[in-house]
Each structure stands twice: as structure tokens, then as C-alpha cells.
Write a protein that holds these residues in place. Structure first.
Motif, PDB file in Angstrom:
ATOM      1  N   THR A  82      -1.728  15.039   8.256  1.00 33.54           N
ATOM      2  CA  THR A  82      -1.303  16.405   7.944  1.00 33.54           C
ATOM      3  C   THR A  82      -0.625  17.056   9.135  1.00 33.54           C
ATOM      4  N   ASP A 126       0.813   9.650   2.529  1.00 32.06           N
ATOM      5  CA  ASP A 126      -0.566   9.963   2.156  1.00 32.06           C
ATOM      6  C   ASP A 126      -1.543   9.015   2.845  1.00 32.06           C
ATOM      7  N   VAL A 182       6.188  12.579   1.620  1.00 31.75           N
ATOM      8  CA  VAL A 182       4.963  12.622   2.414  1.00 31.75           C
ATOM      9  C   VAL A 182       4.380  11.223   2.548  1.00 31.75           C
ATOM     10  N   GLU A 231      -6.389  14.323   8.508  1.00 35.25           N
ATOM     11  CA  GLU A 231      -6.023  15.463   9.359  1.00 35.25           C
ATOM     12  C   GLU A 231      -4.893  15.094  10.308  1.00 35.25           C
ATOM     13  N   GLU A 249      -2.014  13.894   0.766  1.00 38.36           N
ATOM     14  CA  GLU A 249      -3.298  13.929   0.079  1.00 38.36           C
ATOM     15  C   GLU A 249      -4.043  12.630   0.338  1.00 38.36           C
ATOM     16  N   ASP A 294       2.684  18.140   2.521  1.00 38.15           N
ATOM     17  CA  ASP A 294       1.244  18.224   2.341  1.00 38.15           C
ATOM     18  C   ASP A 294       0.716  16.911   1.775  1.00 38.15           C
ATOM     19  N   GLU A 299       5.677  17.737   7.818  1.00 37.16           N
ATOM     20  CA  GLU A 299       5.879  19.057   7.222  1.00 37.16           C
ATOM     21  C   GLU A 299       5.291  19.151   5.831  1.00 37.16           C
TER      22      GLU A 299
END
Length: 360
Positions: A291, A160, A158, A288, A299, A297, A295
Motif C-alpha cells: 500500500t 495486490d 495495482v 502495508e 487488496e 489501493d 498510488e
């Protein structure tokens, strides 16, 4: 049309550790050829481009200087660049020409809902000289996404969003004493003994800490070097102690307490400012967007070290950090960046530019 991986490869191949001119030339020429933007090369060597209009301005910010390469990263005609296993290898791929390339492509392709600014600075690796110069000359976007690393901070796979990072203050404690023969130590004033008192003071300082958007961020302070004495049989009349401090927004350790010791003075050698996103709405907006385009998540996270976002935030720009570099990649002999992360950053930057709306 040039894509992010190809542009990253072109940028990484250009040496920019001793002189950023060639890399700046490439970025400037590319922006002039690929976009209809107003492009400026300022007196410091920074490349700044603008397009669109709106009540607020959003900047995509990076830097094109790099730290000196390892011998294995240098080829006959520039830096070696290699693509394998979904990654681009080469000095500066992670820190941070990959994110610069993603920002350039997003700047080109976006139909912005604001004044969109692209900026690639010189001198980030030597204290933010380019960013500081631009700010002194009036560079002042309302908001900025600084493309330093934020990938794999919370978990693998991810990208972030960093809403705060620590700064770095480097200091030297200078200690004076009085020389004497070591057979008569009472005839002098031992600078090393005084230095140990100063070190004990530093050791007992509480680390600075604060909270940013619900996240606790804690600094540190540590003695890292000591030097003193001239001979085995001479009471030393001078000693120096180096202190590394990691600062937090609105937080510094009270190092000046060492000057309460006779013969001790403190000199601040470097003070790279920390960063805190001062508008929760902007941190949430970029989060947002991050996100929506991946795919995993992501933070909102903290970053342990300083970036040019600190200088911008200090000057009044609301900042976050979001970029492709992963922990442990920058400045290494095997430095690399994930092409998937570069694509994510492109999507994040473009989405933010096209959906930007914080006014009011």
C-alpha cells in the motif's frame, strides 16, 4: 548499476524451458558480482543467496524455468525480447523472470533488518521439483514472499497481495471389467458402465471450501478425460477416467468414494499443495508495504492456481504471493509484463526487507 527492466530483458532472452542451467548461471554470476552475499548453487540447480542477520529470515522466492515457447518467441540466439508501450514481451517475462529480476535488485540494494534470502528455483513448471529438493535439503526460511503474479487481481493498476491459493490434485480412476462379445453383453462386465458409476460419484461430490484470513476460498473437482474400449463389437474390460481437482487449504474432495464401486481403484498422479498465510501479521505487513509504495489501493486477494508457495507453506514457512504478472499473461504467445509493475514489486520487496519486524 543494472535496473529491473534491463535485468528482466537479460533473463528473458536466456532459454530455460528444457534446461535451466544457463539461466541459473547468469543469476548466480550476477549475484556474486553485484552483491556481497553468500551465494549457493545447490545440487538441484537452484540459486540461493543470503545476507544480513536477525532472529527471523525473510526469503524472496521465484523460479527461472519457463514453459516451452511459441515459435514466434524464439530468435536466432535465444528467446526474442521486445520492449514497447511500457511492457517487456517474451517467454517468461510474466512467469516469472520479471519478478525474479525485481527480487534480485531488491536483494542487492536492501539493507535488511533480518536475514534476507533470495531463492530462484528450477522445475516449478513441472511440479515444483526445485523447491521440493531445496526443502528436502533443509531450505526453511521463516517467512517468504513468492513473486508469482498478483498484479491487477482486485483492479487495474495495482499489485495486490495473495494470502491464499488453491492447489491441484490430478487423479486417474482405473476401472476393470471382463471382456465379452458385444452380442452377449451379459457374459462380461462392462468397464465403461462401471466408469460411468464412478463419474457420477465424482459429479456428486461437494467442492472443498474454507476461509483464510476472512476470505472464502472454494475448490473444484471435474472429470476431464475418459478412455476405454478396444473395438465396436467387444465389451470393454478396462477404462480410465482423469479427474482434475482444485484443492483448498486443509480441504480435499473425498475421491476415495469411487473405490466403493467394484473393479474401481484411484491413483493420485499429482498433488500440488495449496497455500494459506498462517500468520495474519505477516500478511498485513506485506500488504502495508504494498500500500505504501503505490498510488492505487491494493487488496489482500486469493489466487486460483498453485505455486511453489504451497510447498514452502506445507514445510512450515509462512508465505504470501506478490508479483508483477497479471491474469491471462503467463504461458501465452504474447506473454508480457508491465515495467511499472516490476518497479512496484522492487519497491515492495525492498521495503519489506528493510522494515521487517515480526519477532515476538
Amino acid at each position: 548499476m543494472t535496473g529491473v527492466p534491463a535485468l528482466t530483458t537479460e533473463l528473458v532472452a536466456i532459454p530455460s524451458h528444457e534446461d535451466e542451467t544457463a539461466a541459473g548461471d547468469y543469476i548466480e554470476d550476477w549475484l556474486r558480482e553485484e552483491t556481497g552475499a553468500a551465494v549457493e548453487r545447490d545440487r538441484h540447480g537452484n540459486v540461493i543467496a543470503r545476507k544480513g542477520s536477525g532472529e527471523d529470515s525473510l526469503a524472496l522466492v521465484g523460479h527461472h524455468d519457463v514453459v516451452p515457447p511459441e515459435a514466434s518467441q524464439v530468435g536466432d540466439d535465444g528467446f526474442r525480447v521486445e520492449e514497447r508501450d511500457g511492457r517487456i514481451y517474451g517467454r517468461g517475462a510474466a512467469d516469472m523472470k520479471g519478478a525474479v529480476a525485481a527480487a534480485m535488485c531488491a536483494f542487492r540494494d536492501a539493507d535488511p533488518d533480518c536475514e534476507l534470502v533470495f531463492a530462484s528455483f528450477v522445475g516449478e513448471e513441472v511440479g515444483g521439483t526445485g523447491a521440493r529438493g531445496a526443502i528436502e535439503d533443509g531450505f526453511s526460511p521463516d517467512y517468504a514472499i513468492v513473486g508469482e503474479g498478483s498484479t491487477n487481481y482486485s483492479k487495474d493498476g495495482v499489485t495486490d497481495v495473495v494470502i491464499a491459493h488453491r492447489g491441484r490434485r490430478g487423479s486417474t480412476i482405473h476401472v476393470e471389467g471382463a471382456a465379452a462379445h458385444a452380442s452377449e453383453p451379459e457374459a462380461g462386465e462392462n468397464a465403461i458402465y462401471r466408469a460411468t458409476d464412478a463419474i457420477e460419484t465424482v459429479r456428486n461430490l461437494e467442492f472443498p471450501e474454507t476461509t483464510v484470513l476472512g476470505h472464502e476460498i472454494r475448490g473444484s473437482v471435474a472429470v476431464t478425460e475418459i478412455e476405454g474400449g478396444t473395438a465396436w463389437n467387444v465389451i470393454p474390460d478396462a477404462c480410465t477416467v482423469t479427474v482434475d481437482e482444485r484443492t483448498v487449504p486443509d480441504g480435499r474432495a473425498p475421491l476415495s468414494h469411487v473405490e466403493e464401486i467394484p473393479g474401481v481403484t484411484l491413483k493420485i498422479d499429482q498433488d500440488l499443495p495449496p497455500m494459506a498465510c498462517d500468520e495474519p501479521a505477516f500478511g498485513d505487513f506485506v500488504f502495508e508495504a504494498a500500500t505504501a509504495v503505490q498510488e492505487g489501493d491494493p487488496e489482500q486477494v486469493l489466487k486460483p492456481h498453485a505455486t511453489d508457495a504451497g510447498w514452502l507453506a506445507e514445510a512450515g514457512t509462512t508465505c504470501v504471493v506478490c508479483g508483477a504478472a497479471e491474469p491471462g499473461e503467463a504461458h501465452t504467445k504474447d506473454e508480457s509484463v508491465s515495467m511499472a509493475a516490476l518497479d512496484r514489486c522492487y519497491d515492495i520487496y525492498r521495503r519489506c526487507a528493510e522494515e521487517f519486524e515480526l519477532s515476538g
